[in-house]
Design a protein around this motif. Structure first.
Motif, PDB file in Angstrom:
ATOM      1  N   ASP A  60     -11.777   0.194  -2.884  1.00  0.00           N
ATOM      2  CA  ASP A  60     -12.118   0.071  -1.575  1.00  0.00           C
ATOM      3  C   ASP A  60     -12.431  -1.299  -1.336  1.00  0.00           C
ATOM      4  O   ASP A  60     -13.771  -1.480  -1.178  1.00  0.00           O
ATOM      5  CB  ASP A  60     -13.145   1.170  -0.981  1.00  0.00           C
ATOM      6  CG  ASP A  60     -13.261   1.186   0.584  1.00  0.00           C
ATOM      7  OD1 ASP A  60     -12.995   0.240   1.152  1.00  0.00           O
ATOM      8  OD2 ASP A  60     -13.768   2.136   1.275  1.00  0.00           O
ATOM      9  N   GLN A  61     -11.716  -2.311  -1.276  1.00  0.00           N
ATOM     10  CA  GLN A  61     -12.103  -3.637  -1.133  1.00  0.00           C
ATOM     11  C   GLN A  61     -12.961  -4.044  -0.227  1.00  0.00           C
ATOM     12  O   GLN A  61     -13.919  -4.909  -0.132  1.00  0.00           O
ATOM     13  CB  GLN A  61     -11.193  -4.597  -1.132  1.00  0.00           C
ATOM     14  CG  GLN A  61     -11.145  -6.216  -1.646  1.00  0.00           C
ATOM     15  CD  GLN A  61     -11.872  -6.316  -2.636  1.00  0.00           C
ATOM     16  OE1 GLN A  61     -11.491  -5.501  -3.808  1.00  0.00           O
ATOM     17  NE2 GLN A  61     -13.022  -7.026  -2.877  1.00  0.00           N
ATOM     18  N   ASP A  62     -12.734  -3.424   1.160  1.00  0.00           N
ATOM     19  CA  ASP A  62     -13.603  -3.873   2.173  1.00  0.00           C
ATOM     20  C   ASP A  62     -15.117  -3.471   1.920  1.00  0.00           C
ATOM     21  O   ASP A  62     -15.680  -3.978   2.369  1.00  0.00           O
ATOM     22  CB  ASP A  62     -12.948  -2.935   3.520  1.00  0.00           C
ATOM     23  CG  ASP A  62     -11.578  -3.447   4.084  1.00  0.00           C
ATOM     24  OD1 ASP A  62     -11.539  -4.646   3.781  1.00  0.00           O
ATOM     25  OD2 ASP A  62     -11.051  -2.965   4.828  1.00  0.00           O
ATOM     26  N   LEU A  63     -15.008  -1.904   1.379  1.00  0.00           N
ATOM     27  CA  LEU A  63     -16.410  -1.767   1.065  1.00  0.00           C
ATOM     28  C   LEU A  63     -17.204  -2.641   0.159  1.00  0.00           C
ATOM     29  O   LEU A  63     -18.281  -2.908   0.233  1.00  0.00           O
ATOM     30  CB  LEU A  63     -16.384  -0.361   0.616  1.00  0.00           C
ATOM     31  CG  LEU A  63     -17.826   0.156  -0.027  1.00  0.00           C
ATOM     32  CD1 LEU A  63     -18.787   0.363   1.221  1.00  0.00           C
ATOM     33  CD2 LEU A  63     -17.542   1.594  -0.726  1.00  0.00           C
ATOM     34  N   THR A  86     -15.122   2.805  10.906  1.00  0.00           N
ATOM     35  CA  THR A  86     -14.357   3.537  10.082  1.00  0.00           C
ATOM     36  C   THR A  86     -14.350   5.025  10.725  1.00  0.00           C
ATOM     37  O   THR A  86     -15.313   5.750  11.253  1.00  0.00           O
ATOM     38  CB  THR A  86     -15.055   3.816   8.688  1.00  0.00           C
ATOM     39  OG1 THR A  86     -15.441   2.491   7.949  1.00  0.00           O
ATOM     40  CG2 THR A  86     -14.448   4.785   7.789  1.00  0.00           C
ATOM     41  N   ARG A  92     -12.826   8.768   4.222  1.00  0.00           N
ATOM     42  CA  ARG A  92     -13.108   7.376   3.888  1.00  0.00           C
ATOM     43  C   ARG A  92     -14.705   7.262   4.386  1.00  0.00           C
ATOM     44  O   ARG A  92     -15.558   6.659   3.636  1.00  0.00           O
ATOM     45  CB  ARG A  92     -12.376   6.329   4.406  1.00  0.00           C
ATOM     46  CG  ARG A  92     -12.713   5.084   3.718  1.00  0.00           C
ATOM     47  CD  ARG A  92     -11.653   4.075   3.971  1.00  0.00           C
ATOM     48  NE  ARG A  92     -10.147   4.396   3.388  1.00  0.00           N
ATOM     49  CZ  ARG A  92     -10.122   4.281   2.173  1.00  0.00           C
ATOM     50  NH1 ARG A  92     -10.680   3.748   1.047  1.00  0.00           N
ATOM     51  NH2 ARG A  92      -8.622   4.584   1.746  1.00  0.00           N
ATOM     52  N   GLN A  95     -17.272   8.602   2.067  1.00  0.00           N
ATOM     53  CA  GLN A  95     -17.213   7.874   0.843  1.00  0.00           C
ATOM     54  C   GLN A  95     -18.162   6.744   0.961  1.00  0.00           C
ATOM     55  O   GLN A  95     -19.023   6.386   0.381  1.00  0.00           O
ATOM     56  CB  GLN A  95     -15.973   7.614   0.078  1.00  0.00           C
ATOM     57  CG  GLN A  95     -15.135   9.013  -0.291  1.00  0.00           C
ATOM     58  CD  GLN A  95     -14.196   8.420  -1.280  1.00  0.00           C
ATOM     59  OE1 GLN A  95     -13.833   7.411  -1.298  1.00  0.00           O
ATOM     60  NE2 GLN A  95     -13.224   9.497  -1.754  1.00  0.00           N
ATOM     61  N   ARG A  96     -18.060   6.000   2.118  1.00  0.00           N
ATOM     62  CA  ARG A  96     -18.690   4.737   2.299  1.00  0.00           C
ATOM     63  C   ARG A  96     -20.185   4.985   2.748  1.00  0.00           C
ATOM     64  O   ARG A  96     -21.122   4.294   2.264  1.00  0.00           O
ATOM     65  CB  ARG A  96     -17.921   3.742   3.660  1.00  0.00           C
ATOM     66  CG  ARG A  96     -16.755   3.390   3.081  1.00  0.00           C
ATOM     67  CD  ARG A  96     -16.000   2.622   4.163  1.00  0.00           C
ATOM     68  NE  ARG A  96     -14.851   1.964   3.953  1.00  0.00           N
ATOM     69  CZ  ARG A  96     -13.942   1.543   4.778  1.00  0.00           C
ATOM     70  NH1 ARG A  96     -13.926   1.502   5.938  1.00  0.00           N
ATOM     71  NH2 ARG A  96     -12.899   0.708   4.011  1.00  0.00           N
ATOM     72  N   ASP A 294      -2.869   6.737  -0.052  1.00  0.00           N
ATOM     73  CA  ASP A 294      -3.984   5.975   0.454  1.00  0.00           C
ATOM     74  C   ASP A 294      -5.101   7.041   0.672  1.00  0.00           C
ATOM     75  O   ASP A 294      -6.021   6.879   1.257  1.00  0.00           O
ATOM     76  CB  ASP A 294      -3.738   5.351   1.479  1.00  0.00           C
ATOM     77  CG  ASP A 294      -3.261   6.005   2.804  1.00  0.00           C
ATOM     78  OD1 ASP A 294      -2.820   7.199   2.546  1.00  0.00           O
ATOM     79  OD2 ASP A 294      -3.287   5.695   4.024  1.00  0.00           O
ATOM     80  N   PRO A 296      -8.312   8.883   0.433  1.00  0.00           N
ATOM     81  CA  PRO A 296      -9.524   8.446  -0.643  1.00  0.00           C
ATOM     82  C   PRO A 296      -9.813   9.288  -1.742  1.00  0.00           C
ATOM     83  O   PRO A 296     -10.743   9.012  -2.616  1.00  0.00           O
ATOM     84  CB  PRO A 296     -10.492   8.256   0.586  1.00  0.00           C
ATOM     85  CG  PRO A 296      -9.831   8.079   1.809  1.00  0.00           C
ATOM     86  CD  PRO A 296      -8.454   8.820   1.510  1.00  0.00           C
TER      87      PRO A 296
END
Length: 367
Positions: A60-63, A86, A92, A95-96, A294, A296
């Motif tokens: 999760d590159q944004d995270l 989000t 997602r 998870q974040r 995709d 998550p």
């Protein structure tokens, strides 16, 4: 009494050497690292053990970018913006929230008294921020489970505070299932009775009926080692899998129910080839094949499949799952171990050895 101790020692010895003996019977020999006969995971492009990311089950590159900014600057605004953007539907956001809470908890453990200051400032400077309240509630849950003994006074005090913050988070974001999913861990720790748990679960499924993360949290509560039974957990898992829409990973839930009730010592070689385990694995493989790439939660299912496929000696299938998730190990079953990266690497090495012992090679492995 001497005979009893002898039998206990014999069982322990069998549990330790049994898998090695079985592997050798099937042509898998343990070789000294560096010898010509040693299977080398590096040949498959796998990430070295010390570089495995233990924070998340998958990328999760944004995270990751936001976590880097927040921890480097101790400024919470990037985290707030990411959560605000989000969607509350899906997996997602949950998870974040977990990742931000885990980062703050780890900081506090490494720097007692000062670590995680960005979260405290976030809550004080933006008291109406729903994301901040959710991360704070999850942070308290993780603190309780990591720093206290279950049932101790401080454990209950922290979870009671977490429950209060869950209520605040729910008021700040009506329709968002995350505050209630967080409370499922509170329910497990405080021992909610069946009626109280059912009321909480109804609030979850009213907002997110197919939420895989929520179902995993509920399954944990309903398993035999907590507040349910093997039969109750199996019924919950199979019912959810049966009503799951196509493309949903809920079809993999029975495999998680099997995992929750694995025997601590398994001396029966055929256990992983039994009908119950095989059926649960096939359901999980079907879910993986039909899920969105995709999704998550896809990595969570793949990680658990690796353990079952390796123990079932289905080497090629295990390798296929490995190439999809390698690099990240923040998922069951690795996160239950003191060193998740090391636990994962053991299974990865076994999969490579078994794959090559049966004629596989990097050239024959399809990504």
């Amino acid at each position: 009494m001497e005979i009893l101790w002898f039998l206990i020692a014999l069982c322990m010895l069998t549990a330790i050497i049994g898998p090695v003996v079985l592997r050798r019977r099937n042509g898998i020999r343990l070789a000294v690292p560096g010898s010509p006969d040693a299977a080398d995971p590096d040949n498959y492009g796998f990430v070295r053990q010390e570089q495995l990311d233990v924070r998340m089950p998958g990328p999760d590159q944004d995270l990751l970018d936001v976590l880097d900014v927040v921890q480097r600057t101790q400024d919470w605004k990037a985290a707030s913006q990411l959560l605000a953007g989000t969607p509350k539907e899906g997996e997602r956001r949950w998870q974040r929230v977990q990742a931000f809470a885990g980062a703050a908890s780890l900081e506090l453990a490494q720097q007692p008294g000062t670590g995680g200051a960005w979260l405290r400032r976030w809550r004080s400077e933006a008291p109406k921020d729903a994301g901040a309240a959710q991360v704070h509630a999850e942070f308290l849950v993780q603190q309780a489970w990591r720093s206290s003994s279950v049932g101790a006074d401080d454990f209950r005090i922290i979870l009671e505070e977490a429950r209060t913050v869950c209520g605040e988070a729910a008021l700040l974001a009506p329709g968002d299932p995350v505050p209630y999913i967080i409370e499922l861990a509170v329910a497990r720790g405080l021992g909610y009775g069946p009626e109280q748990f059912d009321q909480l679960w109804a609030k979850v499924i009213d907002r997110a009926p197919d939420h895989m993360g929520a179902h995993l949290a509920a399954l944990h509560h309903l398993c035999e080692k907590w507040h349910g039974s093997r039969e109750e957990a199996d019924h919950f898992a199979t019912t959810a899998a049966a009503r799951a829409p196509r493309g949903s990973l809920l079809a993999a839930l029975p495999l998680f129910a099997v995992y929750e009730h694995l025997p601590e010592v398994n001396l029966v070689r055929s256990f992983y080839q039994s009908a119950v385990v095989t059926r649960a694995m096939e359901g999980a493989l079907f879910a993986v094949h039909s899920a969105r790439p995709d999704d998550p939660m896809l990595a969570h299912v793949r990680h658990l499949l690796i353990v079952f496929l390796v123990n079932s000696e289905r080497w090629a299938e295990a390798m296929h799952q490995l190439v999809q998730v390698d690099g990240h190990v923040g998922a069951l079953p690795w996160t239950t171990e003191p060193d998740p990266a090391a636990a994962y690497t053991v299974y990865r090495n076994l999969a490579v050895a078994g794959y090559e012992a049966n004629g596989g090679s990097p050239a024959t492995l399809l990504h």
